[in-house]
Motif scaffolding. Structure first.
Motif, PDB file in Angstrom:
ATOM      1  N   THR A  86       0.802  -1.219   0.000  1.00 27.74           N
ATOM      2  CA  THR A  86       0.000   0.000   0.000  1.00 27.74           C
ATOM      3  C   THR A  86       0.835   1.269   0.000  1.00 27.74           C
ATOM      4  N   ASP A  87       0.256   2.329  -0.548  1.00 33.17           N
ATOM      5  CA  ASP A  87       0.926   3.626  -0.567  1.00 33.17           C
ATOM      6  C   ASP A  87       1.264   4.099   0.843  1.00 33.17           C
ATOM      7  N   GLY A  88       0.313   3.908   1.777  1.00 29.09           N
ATOM      8  CA  GLY A  88       0.523   4.391   3.135  1.00 29.09           C
ATOM      9  C   GLY A  88       1.705   3.736   3.822  1.00 29.09           C
ATOM     10  N   CYS A  89       1.838   2.423   3.652  1.00 27.13           N
ATOM     11  CA  CYS A  89       2.960   1.715   4.274  1.00 27.13           C
ATOM     12  C   CYS A  89       4.288   2.125   3.646  1.00 27.13           C
ATOM     13  N   VAL A  90       4.331   2.207   2.342  1.00 27.30           N
ATOM     14  CA  VAL A  90       5.571   2.567   1.664  1.00 27.30           C
ATOM     15  C   VAL A  90       6.002   3.978   2.051  1.00 27.30           C
ATOM     16  N   LYS A  91       5.053   4.891   2.121  1.00 25.18           N
ATOM     17  CA  LYS A  91       5.370   6.264   2.535  1.00 25.18           C
ATOM     18  C   LYS A  91       5.922   6.290   3.954  1.00 25.18           C
ATOM     19  N   ALA A  92       5.253   5.586   4.878  1.00 29.75           N
ATOM     20  CA  ALA A  92       5.696   5.575   6.272  1.00 29.75           C
ATOM     21  C   ALA A  92       7.066   4.915   6.413  1.00 29.75           C
ATOM     22  N   ALA A  93       7.271   3.800   5.721  1.00 25.16           N
ATOM     23  CA  ALA A  93       8.556   3.103   5.811  1.00 25.16           C
ATOM     24  C   ALA A  93       9.687   3.974   5.275  1.00 25.16           C
ATOM     25  N   ARG A  94       9.464   4.642   4.165  1.00 22.56           N
ATOM     26  CA  ARG A  94      10.513   5.510   3.613  1.00 22.56           C
ATOM     27  C   ARG A  94      10.812   6.677   4.540  1.00 22.56           C
ATOM     28  N   ARG A  95       9.789   7.214   5.198  1.00 24.17           N
ATOM     29  CA  ARG A  95      10.019   8.288   6.166  1.00 24.17           C
ATOM     30  C   ARG A  95      10.908   7.795   7.304  1.00 24.17           C
ATOM     31  N   ASN A  96      10.657   6.589   7.782  1.00 30.94           N
ATOM     32  CA  ASN A  96      11.446   6.064   8.890  1.00 30.94           C
ATOM     33  C   ASN A  96      12.870   5.722   8.474  1.00 30.94           C
ATOM     34  N   VAL A  97      13.028   5.211   7.280  1.00 33.28           N
ATOM     35  CA  VAL A  97      14.383   4.954   6.771  1.00 33.28           C
ATOM     36  C   VAL A  97      15.164   6.266   6.711  1.00 33.28           C
ATOM     37  N   ASP A  98      14.556   7.313   6.195  1.00 34.75           N
ATOM     38  CA  ASP A  98      15.224   8.622   6.129  1.00 34.75           C
ATOM     39  C   ASP A  98      15.462   9.187   7.526  1.00 34.75           C
ATOM     40  N   HIS A  99      14.483   9.010   8.408  1.00 39.08           N
ATOM     41  CA  HIS A  99      14.564   9.524   9.779  1.00 39.08           C
ATOM     42  C   HIS A  99      15.782   8.969  10.512  1.00 39.08           C
ATOM     43  N   HIS A 100      16.140   7.724  10.211  1.00 41.30           N
ATOM     44  CA  HIS A 100      17.281   7.095  10.875  1.00 41.30           C
ATOM     45  C   HIS A 100      18.534   7.071   9.999  1.00 41.30           C
ATOM     46  N   GLY A 101      18.503   7.754   8.877  1.00 39.85           N
ATOM     47  CA  GLY A 101      19.682   7.844   8.031  1.00 39.85           C
ATOM     48  C   GLY A 101      20.134   6.508   7.470  1.00 39.85           C
ATOM     49  N   LEU A 102      19.174   5.663   7.099  1.00 39.37           N
ATOM     50  CA  LEU A 102      19.487   4.300   6.661  1.00 39.37           C
ATOM     51  C   LEU A 102      19.304   4.081   5.165  1.00 39.37           C
ATOM     52  N   ALA A 103      19.095   5.143   4.415  1.00 36.74           N
ATOM     53  CA  ALA A 103      18.778   4.988   2.990  1.00 36.74           C
ATOM     54  C   ALA A 103      19.888   4.285   2.215  1.00 36.74           C
ATOM     55  N   GLY A 104      21.095   4.314   2.700  1.00 37.09           N
ATOM     56  CA  GLY A 104      22.193   3.650   2.006  1.00 37.09           C
ATOM     57  C   GLY A 104      22.141   2.138   2.114  1.00 37.09           C
ATOM     58  N   ARG A 105      21.395   1.615   3.105  1.00 30.61           N
ATOM     59  CA  ARG A 105      21.349   0.162   3.308  1.00 30.61           C
ATOM     60  C   ARG A 105      19.949  -0.423   3.297  1.00 30.61           C
ATOM     61  N   VAL A 106      18.918   0.423   3.329  1.00 28.79           N
ATOM     62  CA  VAL A 106      17.543  -0.063   3.343  1.00 28.79           C
ATOM     63  C   VAL A 106      16.790   0.511   2.150  1.00 28.79           C
ATOM     64  N   SER A 107      16.278  -0.355   1.296  1.00 28.21           N
ATOM     65  CA  SER A 107      15.464   0.049   0.146  1.00 28.21           C
ATOM     66  C   SER A 107      14.019  -0.342   0.417  1.00 28.21           C
ATOM     67  N   VAL A 108      13.107   0.585   0.203  1.00 26.68           N
ATOM     68  CA  VAL A 108      11.681   0.315   0.395  1.00 26.68           C
ATOM     69  C   VAL A 108      11.025   0.249  -0.972  1.00 26.68           C
ATOM     70  N   LEU A 109      10.425  -0.898  -1.274  1.00 31.04           N
ATOM     71  CA  LEU A 109       9.830  -1.150  -2.579  1.00 31.04           C
ATOM     72  C   LEU A 109       8.336  -1.404  -2.423  1.00 31.04           C
ATOM     73  N   GLN A 110       7.593  -1.112  -3.479  1.00 31.51           N
ATOM     74  CA  GLN A 110       6.139  -1.274  -3.421  1.00 31.51           C
ATOM     75  C   GLN A 110       5.679  -2.322  -4.413  1.00 31.51           C
ATOM     76  N   GLY A 111       4.836  -3.235  -3.929  1.00 31.07           N
ATOM     77  CA  GLY A 111       4.278  -4.252  -4.804  1.00 31.07           C
ATOM     78  C   GLY A 111       3.674  -5.377  -3.998  1.00 31.07           C
TER      79      GLY A 111
END
Length: 237
Positions: A86-111
């Motif tokens: 869902t859009d809501g989960c992907v949006k929330a997960a990406r916010r949390n990945v960015d919030h903790h500075g983990l974008a270099g190791r955590v990819s959030v995908l939708q499907g």
């Protein structure tokens, strides 16, 4: 405090705590639950046992990204792919990945489950899959659990007529991604542990299948290892 009040409180504050980490929450994604910390700690313990220098982990049905962020935080060499529909989960997960500075190791995908993960980079190369899927039957969501969907999305709870439809699909498709010896860990609802163990045994792709109980002695996490297809294995009983 009742679940309804805690969820409402988390949404009003816009944040909650999961495994010691501050997680951002918003309507459209399930508020991370304390009971899911058992799955998170089990996953971290299993990663230690695997002794893989740079483990590859899939967080299936990632919701707000709480497991992906916690595993990445406490296992700083892990590479994680988080997936939700869902859009809501992907949006929330990406916010949390960015919030903790983990974008270099955590990819959030939708499907739909593994669909966005298909590709040679991951097939047969994953060390661990963690999954906290929806696990409440449609009948219960219409009955004694109907209150759950008053504040949170129905998709976070609904799992077919028996509450196991997502477990069944993940058990079927995970062997395409797990390396031999790789691990699959599920959160399960109360009383579902024996059913999920049975499903894993029937799949014949897994071994060393077991459960992890909470402090009350209730089986809430089910663990299995991927068999090595090149070696003969004793059948599960």
């Amino acid at each position: 405090m009742s679940q309804e009040i805690s969820v409402e409180d988390a949404y009003s504050k816009g944040r909650t705590i999961f495994m010691g980490l501050e997680l951002l929450v918003e309507p459209g994604a399930l508020v991370p639950r304390p009971e899911t910390e058992l799955l998170g700690t089990a996953a971290l313990g299993a990663l230690d046992q695997l002794r893989t220098a740079e483990p590859r982990v899939i967080d299936m049905c990632c919701g707000a990204g709480n497991l992906a962020c916690a595993i990445a935080h406490y296992a700083p060499t892990a590479r994680i792919w988080a997936s939700d529909l869902t859009d809501g989960c992907v949006k929330a997960a990406r916010r949390n990945v960015d919030h903790h500075g983990l974008a270099g190791r955590v990819s959030v995908l939708q499907g739909d489950l593994f669909e966005p993960l298909s590709g040679p980079e991951l097939v047969g190369r994953i060390d661990m899959i963690v999954c906290n899927p929806p696990y409440i039957s449609e009948k219960r969501l219409e009955g004694d659990r109907s209150h759950l969907t008053e504040l949170e999305p129905r998709e976070a709870f609904a799992a077919g007529p028996y509450g196991l439809s997502i477990h069944m699909r993940v058990i079927r498709d995970a062997p395409q991604y797990l390396r031999p010896g790789g691990m699959l860990l599920f959160e399960v609802g109360l009383g579902q542990d024996r059913q999920v163990v049975s499903l894993l045994n029937r799949a014949k792709a897994y071994e060393n299948i077991g459960t992890i109980s909470n402090e009350a002695g209730e089986g809430r996490v089910v663990v299995a290892h991927m068999k090595n297809p090149d070696e003969p294995r004793a059948s599960n009983v």
